[in-house]
Design a protein around this motif. Structure first.
Motif, mmCIF file in Angstrom:
data_model
loop_
_atom_site.group_PDB
_atom_site.id
_atom_site.type_symbol
_atom_site.label_atom_id
_atom_site.label_comp_id
_atom_site.label_asym_id
_atom_site.label_seq_id
_atom_site.Cartn_x
_atom_site.Cartn_y
_atom_site.Cartn_z
ATOM 1 N N ASN A 410 0.847 -1.194 0.000
ATOM 2 C CA ASN A 410 0.000 0.000 0.000
ATOM 3 C C ASN A 410 0.884 1.246 0.000
ATOM 4 O O ASN A 410 1.676 1.440 0.927
ATOM 5 C CB ASN A 410 -0.899 -0.008 1.243
ATOM 6 C CG ASN A 410 -1.953 1.091 1.213
ATOM 7 O OD1 ASN A 410 -1.745 2.169 0.663
ATOM 8 N ND2 ASN A 410 -3.093 0.823 1.816
ATOM 9 N N PRO A 411 0.791 2.085 -1.043
ATOM 10 C CA PRO A 411 1.693 3.245 -1.120
ATOM 11 C C PRO A 411 1.487 4.265 -0.008
ATOM 12 O O PRO A 411 2.351 5.110 0.227
ATOM 13 C CB PRO A 411 1.371 3.846 -2.493
ATOM 14 C CG PRO A 411 -0.013 3.396 -2.810
ATOM 15 C CD PRO A 411 -0.144 2.043 -2.188
ATOM 16 N N ARG A 412 0.338 4.187 0.677
ATOM 17 C CA ARG A 412 0.047 5.141 1.742
ATOM 18 C C ARG A 412 0.458 4.636 3.125
ATOM 19 O O ARG A 412 0.285 5.333 4.113
ATOM 20 C CB ARG A 412 -1.453 5.474 1.739
ATOM 21 C CG ARG A 412 -1.888 6.179 0.459
ATOM 22 C CD ARG A 412 -3.379 6.440 0.449
ATOM 23 N NE ARG A 412 -3.785 7.135 -0.778
ATOM 24 C CZ ARG A 412 -5.044 7.414 -1.079
ATOM 25 N NH1 ARG A 412 -6.008 7.056 -0.252
ATOM 26 N NH2 ARG A 412 -5.335 8.037 -2.207
ATOM 27 N N MET A 413 0.936 3.413 3.183
ATOM 28 C CA MET A 413 1.379 2.841 4.462
ATOM 29 C C MET A 413 2.894 2.769 4.492
ATOM 30 O O MET A 413 3.526 2.419 3.488
ATOM 31 C CB MET A 413 0.809 1.428 4.653
ATOM 32 C CG MET A 413 -0.683 1.358 4.852
ATOM 33 S SD MET A 413 -1.295 -0.358 4.948
ATOM 34 C CE MET A 413 -0.625 -0.875 6.519
ATOM 35 N N THR A 414 3.481 3.092 5.639
ATOM 36 C CA THR A 414 4.917 2.861 5.788
ATOM 37 C C THR A 414 5.167 1.359 5.722
ATOM 38 O O THR A 414 4.258 0.547 5.962
ATOM 39 C CB THR A 414 5.432 3.394 7.133
ATOM 40 O OG1 THR A 414 4.809 2.644 8.193
ATOM 41 C CG2 THR A 414 5.146 4.878 7.292
ATOM 42 N N VAL A 415 6.389 0.978 5.406
ATOM 43 C CA VAL A 415 6.680 -0.455 5.319
ATOM 44 C C VAL A 415 6.554 -1.111 6.694
ATOM 45 O O VAL A 415 6.188 -2.290 6.800
ATOM 46 C CB VAL A 415 8.066 -0.712 4.701
ATOM 47 C CG1 VAL A 415 8.126 -0.159 3.287
ATOM 48 C CG2 VAL A 415 9.187 -0.142 5.542
ATOM 49 N N GLY A 416 6.822 -0.349 7.745
ATOM 50 C CA GLY A 416 6.640 -0.882 9.089
ATOM 51 C C GLY A 416 5.185 -1.240 9.345
ATOM 52 O O GLY A 416 4.874 -2.322 9.863
ATOM 53 N N SER A 449 17.676 -2.401 6.948
ATOM 54 C CA SER A 449 17.854 -1.798 8.270
ATOM 55 C C SER A 449 16.510 -1.502 8.920
ATOM 56 O O SER A 449 15.579 -1.034 8.263
ATOM 57 C CB SER A 449 18.662 -0.502 8.153
ATOM 58 O OG SER A 449 18.660 0.200 9.386
ATOM 59 N N ARG A 450 16.418 -1.756 10.236
ATOM 60 C CA ARG A 450 15.185 -1.444 10.961
ATOM 61 C C ARG A 450 14.920 0.062 11.013
ATOM 62 O O ARG A 450 13.797 0.488 11.284
ATOM 63 C CB ARG A 450 15.213 -2.049 12.364
ATOM 64 C CG ARG A 450 16.311 -1.522 13.271
ATOM 65 C CD ARG A 450 16.230 -2.152 14.661
ATOM 66 N NE ARG A 450 16.354 -3.592 14.627
ATOM 67 C CZ ARG A 450 15.618 -4.417 15.381
ATOM 68 N NH1 ARG A 450 14.711 -3.927 16.209
ATOM 69 N NH2 ARG A 450 15.792 -5.708 15.308
ATOM 70 N N THR A 451 15.937 0.848 10.704
ATOM 71 C CA THR A 451 15.735 2.304 10.661
ATOM 72 C C THR A 451 14.869 2.712 9.468
ATOM 73 O O THR A 451 14.443 3.864 9.377
ATOM 74 C CB THR A 451 17.084 3.038 10.579
ATOM 75 O OG1 THR A 451 17.758 2.643 9.380
ATOM 76 C CG2 THR A 451 17.963 2.706 11.784
ATOM 77 N N MET A 452 14.622 1.778 8.537
ATOM 78 C CA MET A 452 13.814 2.080 7.344
ATOM 79 C C MET A 452 12.319 1.845 7.555
ATOM 80 O O MET A 452 11.524 2.045 6.634
ATOM 81 C CB MET A 452 14.284 1.215 6.162
ATOM 82 C CG MET A 452 15.721 1.424 5.745
ATOM 83 S SD MET A 452 16.193 0.258 4.428
ATOM 84 C CE MET A 452 17.830 0.859 4.003
ATOM 85 N N LEU A 453 11.907 1.447 8.746
ATOM 86 C CA LEU A 453 10.509 1.085 8.977
ATOM 87 C C LEU A 453 9.535 2.226 8.695
ATOM 88 O O LEU A 453 8.381 1.989 8.344
ATOM 89 C CB LEU A 453 10.324 0.595 10.418
ATOM 90 C CG LEU A 453 10.818 -0.825 10.731
ATOM 91 C CD1 LEU A 453 10.734 -1.097 12.223
ATOM 92 C CD2 LEU A 453 10.015 -1.863 9.955
ATOM 93 N N ASN A 454 9.972 3.462 8.869
ATOM 94 C CA ASN A 454 9.072 4.609 8.680
ATOM 95 C C ASN A 454 9.073 5.149 7.252
ATOM 96 O O ASN A 454 8.441 6.168 6.976
ATOM 97 C CB ASN A 454 9.425 5.732 9.659
ATOM 98 C CG ASN A 454 9.075 5.374 11.097
ATOM 99 O OD1 ASN A 454 8.061 4.720 11.334
ATOM 100 N ND2 ASN A 454 9.906 5.769 12.037
ATOM 101 N N ARG A 455 9.789 4.477 6.362
ATOM 102 C CA ARG A 455 9.782 4.905 4.958
ATOM 103 C C ARG A 455 8.583 4.312 4.218
ATOM 104 O O ARG A 455 7.984 3.331 4.651
ATOM 105 C CB ARG A 455 11.079 4.472 4.264
ATOM 106 C CG ARG A 455 12.329 5.144 4.801
ATOM 107 C CD ARG A 455 13.517 4.780 3.934
ATOM 108 N NE ARG A 455 14.781 5.237 4.481
ATOM 109 C CZ ARG A 455 15.954 5.020 3.923
ATOM 110 N NH1 ARG A 455 16.033 4.343 2.779
ATOM 111 N NH2 ARG A 455 17.065 5.459 4.478
ATOM 112 N N TYR A 456 8.290 4.896 3.052
ATOM 113 C CA TYR A 456 7.186 4.424 2.215
ATOM 114 C C TYR A 456 7.746 3.592 1.049
ATOM 115 O O TYR A 456 8.934 3.720 0.696
ATOM 116 C CB TYR A 456 6.374 5.616 1.693
ATOM 117 C CG TYR A 456 5.556 6.272 2.788
ATOM 118 C CD1 TYR A 456 4.248 5.871 3.036
ATOM 119 C CD2 TYR A 456 6.112 7.265 3.598
ATOM 120 C CE1 TYR A 456 3.488 6.455 4.049
ATOM 121 C CE2 TYR A 456 5.371 7.855 4.619
ATOM 122 C CZ TYR A 456 4.057 7.442 4.841
ATOM 123 O OH TYR A 456 3.323 8.004 5.849
#
Length: 576
Positions: A410-416, A449-456
């Motif tokens: 979903n493009p509107r959800m972060t990957v996390g 990286s777990r730091t990427m969880l907030n990316r789209y």
């Protein structure tokens, strides 16, 4: 007259982004000989497509710009050419086949109208003459019944046919230069071979100069005379096809050559570019672990690897034509009486061309599509009798990795959020904090990286998005995963990473896979057993090595013969 029709000198292309200036192409120089095919090779992001778009002056400005260099076409510098001058060149003297025909063709016009547009613009033909020429072109590129198909819209044609339409448009004005940008990347191997043979024939017929862009050196071996290898905006190696394949000098080239699965070997692991060079681009001194690349067959242990999934006479028929009172007159038998067994902790490869029914079978097994008939028995339970509630609980054990990672996120959800969504549905984890920790662990596990969880999703490359989809499938701790064409559109180097990752995860979590693909070389590498599908039926099944060494069905032999051999034309044995 120069021997080279195009000479690119010290070309640089930059893009301005929110994070600064990206140097996509860095002072590159190369030339295209008259009547020859040059392969431009590299991974996504290497600058190869940007270089070709620069030749056509199709770099969008803003944000892109040709910042320096010359592009000499018959002695004229295209960098300095006006828009009016370029419109006379594009499609007429220099044509391009774009990577994705469905996004390059206008969906509201017939394919005939789109071919006619080029002919009417550049050759001043009237509509009648242009239509006649369009029919001839469709016939020339192998479209059946061209008189009728000229009236078809893009969505009414298969992927291979749409690619042929793009080729017909590109050669309509008999250009001097044809740029082919990844024209076979996501096609079946049999269609890919047809397209490559067609391009070779057209190149000879019109004496065109062809710039063929791809990430797959196996394809380049079949078609190119010379090869240019690009890495991060730089040209790292050039040479004849024979020189590149027999005496590659740069570690990046060596890595690209090594990471493509081969039918001749059956390694435990695929070599990767990172085995040959470090992040800075320096060659690694240590050699590959030879124990990992020798022929390898995993033994089947009847106790450790019992049959976990039984597919008994499964059918899926779709109504195609209805008569009076809604009665169905004809049915499309997408899956027609398929029987298979899948063993715990092992991989069943399902191979065949588009339309053979392999994806429909995969979705039917998970009851994403309801079967028309047959039984699907998982761990002793017939799941075709399960209601929606029981089936939802069952999907904790059974997951799928879809073909297109961008379309399945979903493009509107972060990957996390995307990774945690199945945890929420199945009540896994005690609260949001624990689920975030679990999602971070999964990101680490798939090499991100777990730091990427907030990316789209749009902030990741194709290979990274595929890893995110794998992490999402693992979020509910399944036992069984269907991988549906999950590496078909990836660079060969990224493909090797994903295939190795899937094997690592299988070993760590004792996962069972059905691996669906049209590429027998990929299927042979990752699978223990292989089933070949054709017209909705399984026509052959054997272990992975046996399918290659002793194919029985004519269709299997056709698939094997279509796979690029990865041997330059000059090194191929003379036909007897």
């Amino acid at each position: 007259m120069s021997d080279h029709i195009i000479e690119v000198k010290d070309l640089s292309v930059e893009f301005r982004t929110d994070e600064g200036t990206v140097k996509a192409v860095k002072n590159v120089s190369f030339s295209l000989p008259r009547g020859k095919t040059v392969g431009l090779v590299g991974e996504s992001g290497s600058g190869k497509s940007v270089s070709s778009l620069a030749i056509m002056k199709l770099i969008p400005n803003p944000p892109g710009e040709i910042t320096s260099g010359q592009i000499l076409f018959d002695g004229k510098d295209l960098v300095k050419a006006s828009d009016t001058e370029m419109r006379k060149v594009r499609g007429n003297r220099i044509s391009m086949i774009f990577q994705e025909p469905m996004t390059s063709l206008n969906p509201v016009f017939t394919v005939g109208d789109q071919i006619c547009e080029t002919l009417m613009l550049h050759q001043s033909l009237d509509k009648t003459a242009a239509t006649k020429k369009a029919i001839e072109l469709l016939d020339q590129v192998g479209i059946p019944n061209p008189t009728e198909r000229v009236k078809s819209y893009p969505h009414e044609m298969s992927g291979g046919q749409r690619q042929r339409v793009m080729i017909a448009m590109a050669i309509a004005c008999e250009p001097e230069i044809l740029i082919a940008d990844e024209p076979t990347t996501a096609l079946d191997v049999t269609i890919q071979k047809q397209i490559l043979d067609l391009l070779a024939d057209l190149q000879k017929k019109y004496n065109m100069s062809v710039l063929f862009i791809t990430h797959d050196l196996g394809v380049i071996a079949d078609i190119a005379d010379e090869v240019i290898v690009m890495y991060r905006g730089d040209i790292v190696e050039t040479g004849t096809c024979e020189q590149i394949f027999t005496h590659a000098k740069h570690p990046y080239t060596k890595g690209l050559l090594a990471c493509r699965p081969s039918l001749e070997s059956n390694p435990e692991r695929l070599p990767m570019v990172s085995d040959f060079m470090d992040e800075a681009g320096n060659e690694k001194s240590h050699s590959l672990d030879l124990d990992k690349v020798h022929k390898y067959v995993r033994p089947i242990d009847e106790q450790k690897n019992p049959v976990i999934l039984q597919i008994k006479g499964v059918k899926k028929h779709f109504p195609m034509q209805k008569g009076l009172f809604g009665n169905v007159k004809t049915w499309l038998k997408a899956v027609d009486d398929v029987t298979l067994n899948v063993r715990r902790g092992r991989t069943l490869g399902l191979v065949g061309e588009s339309g053979c029914g392999k994806t429909t079978l995969g979705r039917t097994i998970l009851r994403l599509i309801e079967p028309t008939g047959g039984q699907i028995i998982y761990d002793g339970n017939d799941i075709t009798t399960y209601d929606r509630s029981k089936m939802r609980a069952m999907r904790r054990k059974m997951q799928i990795i879809f073909q297109d990672p961008y379309a399945s996120l979903n493009p509107r959800m972060t990957v996390g959020a995307a990774i945690m969504e199945p945890m929420v549905i199945h009540n896994l984890g005690n609260g949001k904090a624990e689920r975030i920790e679990m999602a971070g662990d999964l990101m680490d596990r798939v090499g991100l990286s777990r730091t990427m969880l907030n990316r789209y999703p749009h902030e990741f490359s194709g290979g990274q998005r595929q890893r995110i989809c794998i992490a999402r499938a693992l979020a509910v701790k399944p036992e069984f995963i269907i991988c549906d064409e999950s590496v078909s559109a990836l660079d060969v180097s990224i493909q090797a990473q994903i295939l190795n990752l899937l094997l690592d995860l299988q070993e760590e979590f004792d996962l069972t896979y059905i691996f669906i693909s049209h590429d027998l070389a990929v299927v042979k590498f990752i699978s223990d057993e292989v089933a070949v599908m054709y017209n909705g039926k399984v026509v052959e099944m054997n272990d992975a090595v046996g399918i290659y060494e002793n194919p029985q069905h004519d269709y299997t032999k056709k698939l094997l013969s279509a796979i690029p051999k990865g041997i330059p034309k000059t090194l191929m044995p003379a036909s007897t």
